[in-house]
Design a protein around this motif. Structure first.
Motif, PDB file in Angstrom:
ATOM      1  N   LEU A 397       0.841  -1.194   0.000  1.00  0.00           N
ATOM      2  CA  LEU A 397       0.000   0.000   0.000  1.00  0.00           C
ATOM      3  C   LEU A 397       0.880   1.250   0.000  1.00  0.00           C
ATOM      4  O   LEU A 397       0.608   2.218  -0.728  1.00  0.00           O
ATOM      5  N   TYR A 398       1.937   1.244   0.784  1.00  0.00           N
ATOM      6  CA  TYR A 398       2.866   2.369   0.812  1.00  0.00           C
ATOM      7  C   TYR A 398       3.471   2.593  -0.571  1.00  0.00           C
ATOM      8  O   TYR A 398       3.601   3.731  -1.044  1.00  0.00           O
ATOM      9  N   ARG A 399       3.819   1.475  -1.259  1.00  0.00           N
ATOM     10  CA  ARG A 399       4.372   1.586  -2.617  1.00  0.00           C
ATOM     11  C   ARG A 399       3.333   2.176  -3.577  1.00  0.00           C
ATOM     12  O   ARG A 399       3.672   2.986  -4.452  1.00  0.00           O
ATOM     13  N   ALA A 400       2.052   1.787  -3.416  1.00  0.00           N
ATOM     14  CA  ALA A 400       0.990   2.322  -4.285  1.00  0.00           C
ATOM     15  C   ALA A 400       0.871   3.836  -4.121  1.00  0.00           C
ATOM     16  O   ALA A 400       0.677   4.577  -5.093  1.00  0.00           O
ATOM     17  N   LYS A 401       1.026   4.310  -2.899  1.00  0.00           N
ATOM     18  CA  LYS A 401       0.954   5.756  -2.662  1.00  0.00           C
ATOM     19  C   LYS A 401       2.168   6.461  -3.253  1.00  0.00           C
ATOM     20  O   LYS A 401       2.055   7.557  -3.818  1.00  0.00           O
ATOM     21  N   GLN A 402       3.340   5.826  -3.152  1.00  0.00           N
ATOM     22  CA  GLN A 402       4.551   6.408  -3.734  1.00  0.00           C
ATOM     23  C   GLN A 402       4.433   6.532  -5.245  1.00  0.00           C
ATOM     24  O   GLN A 402       4.972   7.463  -5.846  1.00  0.00           O
ATOM     25  N   GLN A 403       3.733   5.581  -5.853  1.00  0.00           N
ATOM     26  CA  GLN A 403       3.612   5.559  -7.314  1.00  0.00           C
ATOM     27  C   GLN A 403       2.496   6.465  -7.835  1.00  0.00           C
ATOM     28  O   GLN A 403       2.237   6.489  -9.039  1.00  0.00           O
TER      29      GLN A 403
END
Length: 412
Positions: A397-403
């Motif tokens: 989820l953190y990666r999805a926000k970063q992207q």
């Protein structure tokens, strides 16, 4: 909206009733100050009324004629009286009135309103009378019927068990101690092995004079006990009181398990049920998929459109999430953070989340607010530890926000 006919001539009582009705938006009173007014009202509009609150003594109806009038139209009737007469009370209760309430205090009038609300709920309540005496069954049915319960009857223990198996939605069992075949004690013990107190209320009955009988019944699992013979008022009070206790326990359980705003499982319930799913998956040798979801730019919704709009966004999203994943374990873990546990394959789950995202973009939750969007992190693995699975999903989820948000990330 329920229309309530009120036949009362006392200015003081009317003032109290008007005040109480103003606090009840679902109840609409129609006031009549005399028998003559009530006759005209019922003759033209009886079908519009749900129930009636009736003064026992009116200037043109000094002997309870107003009660007889209401009873002729088969309206549930709550009687108000300024004086107590036990014989008159019993006569009225056996005639079929809902209850006989003294005009003593504010509490008395509030009790009358409790009765009105119970009448609304009682139509969905099923009561089984298990009693071998036909006369006693008839008496109990006659006493309970004015309260609008659904009444069933059984003559012995075997018939009682059969009806409970056929109709598992029975709410309350009135059970005699001495019946042919299975005794009341044995039946209580047997039922409590299968059904908890919030699933079935049991009120024991007996004509036995032994003082310890009530304690024995309750120790075996009954909720209450009545010694025969009993007056109609006592039976009604015991039934209403046990139902209200059951409703309170259910409300407390609801509050402890579900998020008050969205209706989804709260964090505690989500973790408890998630651990059960993990244990079952471990026994079956299956993997589980876990997703963490976060509404995008939620703070901007709260700051720009108000917290009411933020709450609306959470409710709308939770409803859409529940509709998209009816077979998954769902929970609101706090704020705008949601979680999901499913046996569904990760790729299929990711596609379903993408479909939900497209659906959310078209949902309305506040005037002028931006389209509803969410990010998700998804992980599938061995069901060893729920916290570890959620951590893996949270990293994604953190990666999805970063992207850039508004996406589902499955692989780191």
């Amino acid at each position: 909206m329920r229309n309530i006919l009120v036949i009362e001539d006392s200015p003081l009582v009317l003032k109290i009733l008007e005040h109480l009705f103003r606090q009840e938006p679902t109840l609409q009173p129609v006031f009549c100050a005399s028998l003559a007014e009530a006759e005209v009202m019922l003759e033209t509009s009886a079908g519009l009324f749900f129930a009636a609150i009736v003064d026992l003594h009116l200037p043109d109806a000094p002997n309870g004629e107003s009660v007889d009038l209401v009873m002729r139209y088969r309206l549930p009737c709550i009687v108000l009286s300024g004086s107590y007469n036990e014989q008159r009370r019993d006569e009225l209760l056996m005639k079929g009135v809902v209850d006989y309430v003294l005009k003593e205090s504010q509490h008395s009038y509030e009790y009358a309103f409790r009765l009105l609300h119970r009448l609304e709920h009682n139509a969905k309540i099923k009561i089984l009378i298990a009693e071998d005496s036909e006369a006693t069954r008839h008496y109990i049915r006659h006493v309970l019927t004015p309260h609008r319960y659904q009444i069933l009857e059984a003559r012995d223990g075997e018939e009682t068990l059969r009806l409970l198996a056929e109709q598992p939605d029975i709410d309350l069992l009135v059970l005699d101690h001495a019946m042919p075949g299975i005794s009341g004690f044995e039946l209580v013990k047997l039922l409590r092995q299968k059904m908890k107190r919030h699933e079935l209320i049991i009120i024991g009955l007996s004509a036995d004079a032994k003082g310890s009988l009530s304690a024995l019944f309750i120790k075996h699992g009954a909720d209450d006990f009545l010694r025969k013979p009993f007056c109609p008022e006592e039976l009604n009070c015991r039934v209403m009181s046990t139902l209200e206790r059951r409703d309170l326990l259910r409300a407390l359980k609801q509050a402890a398990q579900f998020d008050a705003l969205t209706g989804l499982n709260n964090r505690r319930a989500f973790y408890e049920q998630g651990l059960q799913l993990l244990q079952q998956a471990r026994r079956d040798g299956h993997e589980l998929s876990v997703a963490m979801l976060d509404l995008d730019h939620f703070k901007q919704i709260n700051d720009g459109f108000g917290h009411a709009s933020g709450d609306s966004a959470l409710v709308v999203f939770a409803r859409a999430l529940a509709g998209a994943f009816p077979n998954a374990l769902l929970g609101r873990l706090g704020g705008e953070e949601f979680a999901l546990v499913s046996a569904q394959q990760a790729d299929d789950l990711a596609q379903a989340l993408d479909r939900l995202r497209r659906q959310c973009a078209g949902l309305h939750y506040a005037a002028g607010a931006p389209p509803l969007s969410f990010s998700a992190g998804l992980y599938r693995g061995e069901p060893d530890d729920l916290e570890s699975l959620l951590h893996e999903a949270d990293m994604r989820l953190y990666r999805a926000k970063q992207q850039g948000r508004a996406r589902t990330v499955l692989a780191l």
